[in-house]
Every structure is written in C-alpha cells, then in structure tokens.
Write a protein that holds these residues in place. Structure first.
Motif, short mmCIF file in Angstrom:
data_model
loop_
_atom_site.label_atom_id
_atom_site.label_comp_id
_atom_site.label_asym_id
_atom_site.label_seq_id
_atom_site.Cartn_x
_atom_site.Cartn_y
_atom_site.Cartn_z
N ILE A 173 0.85 -1.20 0.00
CA ILE A 173 0.00 0.00 0.00
C ILE A 173 0.88 1.25 0.00
O ILE A 173 0.49 2.30 -0.53
CB ILE A 173 -0.97 -0.01 1.20
CG1 ILE A 173 -1.85 -1.27 1.16
CG2 ILE A 173 -1.88 1.22 1.18
CD1 ILE A 173 -2.82 -1.41 2.32
N ILE A 174 2.09 1.15 0.57
CA ILE A 174 3.05 2.24 0.45
C ILE A 174 3.41 2.45 -1.02
O ILE A 174 3.52 3.59 -1.50
CB ILE A 174 4.31 1.94 1.29
CG1 ILE A 174 3.97 2.01 2.79
CG2 ILE A 174 5.45 2.91 0.96
CD1 ILE A 174 5.10 1.58 3.70
N THR A 175 3.60 1.36 -1.75
CA THR A 175 3.87 1.45 -3.19
C THR A 175 2.69 2.11 -3.92
O THR A 175 2.88 2.98 -4.78
CB THR A 175 4.12 0.05 -3.77
OG1 THR A 175 5.23 -0.55 -3.09
CG2 THR A 175 4.43 0.10 -5.26
N THR A 176 1.48 1.69 -3.57
CA THR A 176 0.28 2.28 -4.18
C THR A 176 0.21 3.77 -3.92
O THR A 176 -0.08 4.57 -4.83
CB THR A 176 -0.98 1.59 -3.62
OG1 THR A 176 -0.88 0.18 -3.76
CG2 THR A 176 -2.24 2.09 -4.33
N THR A 177 0.47 4.16 -2.68
CA THR A 177 0.42 5.58 -2.31
C THR A 177 1.45 6.39 -3.09
O THR A 177 1.16 7.49 -3.57
CB THR A 177 0.66 5.73 -0.80
OG1 THR A 177 -0.25 4.89 -0.07
CG2 THR A 177 0.47 7.17 -0.35
N GLY A 214 -7.52 3.21 3.15
CA GLY A 214 -8.06 3.10 4.51
C GLY A 214 -7.47 1.90 5.24
O GLY A 214 -7.15 1.98 6.43
N LEU A 215 -7.30 0.80 4.52
CA LEU A 215 -6.64 -0.37 5.11
C LEU A 215 -5.19 -0.02 5.48
O LEU A 215 -4.69 -0.44 6.53
CB LEU A 215 -6.67 -1.54 4.12
CG LEU A 215 -5.96 -2.83 4.56
CD1 LEU A 215 -6.55 -3.37 5.86
CD2 LEU A 215 -6.04 -3.87 3.45
N MET A 244 -0.99 8.50 3.58
CA MET A 244 -2.10 7.67 3.11
C MET A 244 -3.44 8.32 3.42
O MET A 244 -4.37 8.29 2.58
CB MET A 244 -2.03 6.29 3.77
CG MET A 244 -0.88 5.44 3.29
SD MET A 244 -0.86 3.83 4.12
CE MET A 244 0.55 3.07 3.29
N THR A 245 -3.55 8.93 4.60
CA THR A 245 -4.80 9.56 4.99
C THR A 245 -5.15 10.71 4.04
O THR A 245 -6.30 10.84 3.60
CB THR A 245 -4.71 10.10 6.43
OG1 THR A 245 -4.39 9.03 7.32
CG2 THR A 245 -6.02 10.73 6.86
N TYR A 246 -4.15 11.52 3.70
CA TYR A 246 -4.38 12.64 2.79
C TYR A 246 -4.90 12.15 1.43
O TYR A 246 -5.90 12.66 0.91
CB TYR A 246 -3.10 13.45 2.61
CG TYR A 246 -3.19 14.49 1.53
CD1 TYR A 246 -3.99 15.62 1.69
CD2 TYR A 246 -2.49 14.34 0.34
CE1 TYR A 246 -4.09 16.58 0.68
CE2 TYR A 246 -2.57 15.29 -0.68
CZ TYR A 246 -3.37 16.40 -0.50
OH TYR A 246 -3.47 17.34 -1.50
N ARG A 247 -4.21 11.15 0.87
CA ARG A 247 -4.63 10.67 -0.45
C ARG A 247 -5.98 9.96 -0.38
O ARG A 247 -6.77 10.01 -1.34
CB ARG A 247 -3.58 9.73 -1.05
CG ARG A 247 -2.27 10.36 -1.39
CD ARG A 247 -2.34 11.62 -2.24
NE ARG A 247 -3.12 11.58 -3.44
CZ ARG A 247 -2.96 12.39 -4.48
NH1 ARG A 247 -1.99 13.31 -4.45
NH2 ARG A 247 -3.73 12.31 -5.53
N ALA A 248 -6.28 9.32 0.74
CA ALA A 248 -7.59 8.68 0.89
C ALA A 248 -8.69 9.74 0.96
O ALA A 248 -9.75 9.60 0.35
CB ALA A 248 -7.62 7.81 2.14
N ILE A 249 -8.44 10.80 1.72
CA ILE A 249 -9.43 11.87 1.86
C ILE A 249 -9.74 12.52 0.51
O ILE A 249 -10.90 12.73 0.15
CB ILE A 249 -8.95 12.93 2.88
CG1 ILE A 249 -8.97 12.35 4.29
CG2 ILE A 249 -9.83 14.18 2.81
CD1 ILE A 249 -8.33 13.25 5.33
#
Length: 451
Positions: A173-177, A214-215, A244-249
C-alpha cells in the motif's frame, strides 16, 4: 525479498517507495513485479518446513491483499481478479498442507449455500450476459472469504506473525500511495466538485482506492502503537499514516475513510482497556499525538481542495447546497435488492442478477455496493442463513478465545467495507478470516541445567 521486520523496516519502506517510482516511470514493470511476487511466495510456501507454512501462507495472502488495487490500476495482474484468486490459491494450499479445524464446519456450509444461486442464475441471467464472468465477479469475494475462514479458523498464530502479516499488508500500500502521488502530484489541478474523483485516485475507481488506503491507515496505526519503540519509528509511521490519509481523503470517496476510522477506534478501545494502568498513560499520550497528526492532515486536505472536502463530508455540493441523499444512491440500490428478496424469498433471483437487471433497465453496469443486500436478493432465504453464519460464528469464537487484540478491529473493517463496497476486493475477506485466528504469546523455552 525475505523480510526482516525487526532490523530492516526502513529499508523495506524505501524499497516499496522505489517500486512505486519505477513502475510509474515504466508501467510494464508492474507485470514483472506481479509475476516475481507470485513465484516468490509460491516457492516459499512449498519449500519451507511444515512448521512455517501457516506463517508463509498468511504473509503471501497479506501481501497480495495490500497489492490488489496497485496491480489493478497499473494493469499488472494477469487478470482483474488475479490477487483475489491468488489468495484463494494460497489458502487452498494451506488447507492441503495443514488441514482445517473441525469446529469451522459452518464455513463449509457457507460455501455450499452459495451453489443454489449459481443454478438459479443459469435460468435468470439475460442472454447477453456472460455467465462465467458474471458469476466469477460476484462470487470470487465470498469464496475468498470462505476459503480464508476455513484455513484461519482456530489456527494458532504467534503475536509476531500477526504483526508481520500487518507489515505485509502495509508495504504494497506504500507502493500504491507513492504511485498515486506521482500520478497526481497536485489535487488542485483535478478538482471537479464534491463527487468521487478518479483523477485524484491514480486514475482508478475512487471507492476501491479509498478502501485500500483506509486499510493502509489501519495498518500504519497498528505499527504506531505496537511497533514504534523509538521516536524515529513513531515519526516515520506517522508520516506514512498521514500520507495515506491525505490521499484517501482527497479521493472524495468517504467509505474507505469511515471503515478505517471505525477499525482504528475499535483497535484503540480494546488496546487501551486491556493495558495496565501504567501503560494506559503512555497510550493516551500516543493517542494525543496520533489525533493531532490526523487533524493536521485534514486541515491540509481542506486547504488543498479549497474547502470542497469539507462540503463533501457535510453532504453538500460545490455550491454549498445540501444533497438529498447522504449515501449517494446506495440506499436506493439497497432497497432494490430488498425488493428482489421480497419477490423471490426462497432461492433469490440468482447470482449476479442484481447487476444484470440494472444493465437491462438502465444500461448501467453498476454492481451492488452492499454485500448484505446482495446476499438477500440473489440468495434469498439462504442469504439470510449466510449472513447469520458470518456474524454469529466469529462472535461465538470470541466468547471462548479472547487472545486476538485485533479481533474487533478486523471484524469492524470487514463489516464497514461490505456495506459500502461489497466484496470487490480481497481485503474484507482476508481481514474477516484474521479475526478467527488463535493468537498465542511466544514463551521462551526453559533450559534447565542437568545435574
């Protein structure tokens, strides 16, 4: 690629950031990454001794659960559902090597109860629908859950292994971000109102991207509280969480955020009340810093979106007018599925028929967003039985085994996700299964001197 979670966490984080950069620069590398990871985990599962197979299987499933959306957005998998199928394969290998608990028999029943809907669908799906792909699309998630639950039920897993599983979820998920940041460095350039924003989501579906981010937020929060003994690690994991929170928001898709918040709150509540009084004070301080980081991230998100994200969560359009439906049409979709259950209460309307009806009526390939509604509509009374198994069995297990600190967090993430995104990704299925494991505390062996 053999991960040493104790000594090489920073190196692993940097490696997965580097993977995101490389694949963004040359996207065909995603195919090589997928194949390399697949063969690596398959070989590990086959070659490790029997005592280590459970650990390797869970780590393999965790990695592909975390990487699923990345492979979809980069077209790196062999098929759209590749990661989900691999989780099913790894769990099947686990059942072959390690067997299953006899007390997990309700999940055999759960899988068997899926079959009648396939038979009904053979008569109810329209002529234009592809029977195989439609059935696979709606049942791959539930089958993934069933196989994972069978393997994980009462499976003894150490605390260390459980935390390593969390790491293997987090790393891809770090890679995805990283990929998403490179795809869209500035959210201001793609703002288009308060609707879900694909351009801000790596060019992929905002709902699924927000869910996987979110995961990642949940996994990062676990590391902050359970695996950050130094100030450096606390800062590093807080930065990862905030990114991750910023990109999810800014995906403007709210479901993944709500699922993450619910799971994190469930984890922190259990963690706090199970801790000793002295440890509770330290937890309160960490919570304070944690919520300050989240608040700062929200303020940055609000600034970068010119306040549009505030309107999104206030259920307003870009002009500040309140929208009539807080759920963006999901309640109407759910009510349609309830009607399907009322009209066909015994065996339902058949697997994938909900989506098929919408195609016939509206020309819209909109799948179900609510797994509970889909189960009732497509499986009828058997769907009710399935829902009861899924809810009652883990709670029954918890009443006899309270060792899993993350039990309620895993179950909360599953339930929140299936109510806004269905079972379109492997994450809710895998986390549901993790709620069924038997977490054991490692105790060092006693070495007695012989006389």
């Amino acid at each position: 690629m053999a991960f040493n979670t104790k000594d090489k966490y920073l190196q692993l984080v940097l490696l997965h950031i580097g993977l995101g950069v490389l694949i963004f620069a040359f996207q065909p590398l995603a195919n090589g990454f997928f194949l390399l990871a697949t063969f690596y985990f398959l070989l590990r599962i086959i070659l490790v001794p029997p005592s280590a197979k459970t650990r390797e299987i869970l780590l393999a499933c965790a990695y592909f659960t975390g990487a699923e959306i990345f492979f979809r957005m980069t077209k790196g998998g062999l098929a759209y559902e590749s990661s989900k199928y691999l989780v099913i394969l790894f769990m099947s290998m686990g059942i072959f090597y390690k067997g299953v608990s006899g007390k997990g028999y309700p999940y055999f029943i759960y899988l068997i109860l899926m079959v009648p809907a396939i038979l009904v669908a053979s008569n109810t799906l329209s002529w234009g629908a592809n029977f195989r792909t439609n059935i696979a699309f709606v049942l791959s998630g539930p089958v993934c859950l069933g196989m994972a639950a069978l393997f994980c039920y009462d499976r003894k897993v150490s605390v260390k292994t459980l935390l390593d599983v969390n790491l293997y979820i987090l790393l891809p998920i770090i890679t995805t971000t990283t990929y998403i940041y490179l795809y869209n460095p500035s959210i201001k350039d793609v703002l288009s109102g308060t609707a879900s924003n694909a351009a801000a989501s790596g060019g992929f579906g905002p709902n699924q991207v927000a869910t996987i981010l979110g995961l990642g937020m949940f996994a990062a929060a676990i590391r902050i509280f359970l695996q950050s003994p130094t100030v450096f690690l606390k800062v590093l994991n807080t930065i990862i969480l905030s990114a991750m929170t910023y990109r999810a928001i800014v995906t403007f898709s709210r479901g993944g955020i709500f699922a993450a918040v619910i799971a994190i709150v469930a984890f922190l509540a259990i963690y706090f009340f199970q801790a000793k009084a002295r440890r509770q004070g330290e937890i309160i301080i960490s919570m304070g810093l944690f919520f300050v980081a989240i608040l700062m991230t929200w303020n940055i998100s609000s600034t970068q979106t010119y306040g549009l994200i505030d309107k999104r969560y206030a259920n307003q359009d870009a002009l500040g007018r309140e929208k009539s439906d807080l759920t963006t049409g999901r309640v109407q979709l759910f009510l349609e599925e309830v009607d399907g259950f009322i009209n066909h209460p015994f065996l339902g309307i058949g697997a994938s028929r909900v989506k098929d009806i919408r195609v016939e009526r509206d020309g819209d390939h909109l799948p179900s967003h609510n797994e509970l509604g889909r189960l009732m509509s497509e499986h009828g009374f058997l769907g009710i039985v399935i829902i009861l198994i899924l809810i009652i069995k883990p709670l029954d297990y918890r009443s006899r085994n309270r060792n899993n600190l993350l039990f309620f967090a895993f179950l909360a993430f599953w339930f929140a996700t299936i109510n806004h995104s269905g079972m379109r990704i492997a994450a809710p299925a895998f986390l549901y299964a993790l709620s069924l494991i038997n977490v054991t505390n490692e105790t060092p062996a006693l070495h007695r001197k012989q006389r």
